[in-house]
Design a protein around this motif. Structure first.
Motif, mmCIF file in Angstrom:
data_model
loop_
_atom_site.group_PDB
_atom_site.id
_atom_site.type_symbol
_atom_site.label_atom_id
_atom_site.label_comp_id
_atom_site.label_asym_id
_atom_site.label_seq_id
_atom_site.Cartn_x
_atom_site.Cartn_y
_atom_site.Cartn_z
ATOM 1 N N THR A 183 0.814 -1.215 0.000
ATOM 2 C CA THR A 183 0.000 0.000 0.000
ATOM 3 C C THR A 183 0.848 1.266 0.000
ATOM 4 N N SER A 184 2.070 1.161 0.467
ATOM 5 C CA SER A 184 2.977 2.314 0.436
ATOM 6 C C SER A 184 4.407 1.834 0.591
ATOM 7 N N ARG B 73 8.796 3.507 0.450
ATOM 8 C CA ARG B 73 9.659 4.687 0.357
ATOM 9 C C ARG B 73 11.039 4.290 -0.136
ATOM 10 N N ILE C 222 2.311 5.867 -2.616
ATOM 11 C CA ILE C 222 1.175 5.289 -1.918
ATOM 12 C C ILE C 222 0.165 4.785 -2.940
ATOM 13 N N TYR D 27 0.246 3.485 -8.130
ATOM 14 C CA TYR D 27 1.030 4.055 -7.040
ATOM 15 C C TYR D 27 1.382 5.504 -7.370
#
Length: 208
Positions: A71-72, A74, A110, A118
């Motif tokens: 879902t996310s 970095r 995200i 995304y």
């Protein structure tokens, strides 16, 4: 004003628009709202951006839902944070040099549940360290890669019984030095080790 280099690095912060027009840089520079179909696509984009800019890329974290869908996530600069102190270093006269600088450059994505893509929701472009110069970028860990032609040469040398170090030196002589290869001696060894492990796994699977 010409950039200054220091030991293979570019001194000071790099403004990606200093040597490129805004229109050209925008095509490979992250921006808020940019969308990707998969996390792999986003990661490859970040790695490409890092190579063009002059820094190493690193993954930070990924959050998943109960179905295992990311879902996310970095992506960071390789110099983010600081290396954890190794208690064993006190046993040696010289310890490893600190290579991280606490750099905050990053790109966060995200999952947009409406588009199922995304989306970049967090982007920090500023770095707090010097950058690799263009002729050194191919040796950055995230930029090193063994292409199919390189793999063929490595396999041929291995089949001929040539030791990895000697084969690496020879390959480097062909292109004017090992620094001109797109991979290091350790990359060569890792490639051969992975290949042997796959062969063993394939043999075990075939014997069942």
């Amino acid at each position: 004003m010409q950039p200054e280099y220091n030991n293979g690095h570019l001194s000071g912060n790099l403004n990606v628009e200093s040597n490129n027009s805004h229109e050209h840089a925008a095509s490979w520079t992250p921006r808020l709202g940019m969308e990707f179909s998969t996390t792999d696509e986003a990661w490859n984009f970040w790695v490409s951006y890092a190579g063009k800019t002059g820094f190493d890329a690193r993954k930070h974290y990924s959050n998943k839902n109960k179905d295992g869908v990311v879902t996310s996530t970095r992506f960071l600069c390789g110099k983010e944070g600081h290396r954890s102190r190794d208690k064993r270093e006190s046993q040696y006269k010289s310890s490893r040099a600190e290579t991280r600088t606490g750099c905050n450059a990053r790109m966060g994505i995200i999952l947009n549940r409406e588009t199922n893509k995304y989306q970049v929701h967090d982007f920090v472009a500023e770095h707090n360290h010097i950058f690799y110069r263009p002729d050194m970028i191919h040796l950055i860990p995230s930029q090193r890669k063994i292409c199919p032609l390189d793999a063929m040469d490595i396999d041929a040398a291995d089949h001929a019984g040539i030791a990895p170090k000697a084969a690496h030196v020879f390959s480097g002589e062909v292109v004017g030095g090992t620094s001109n290869l797109g991979y290091t001696l350790q990359d060569r060894k890792n490639y051969l080790r992975s290949k042997r492990q796959r062969s063993l796994q394939y043999g075990e699977a075939g014997a069942r």
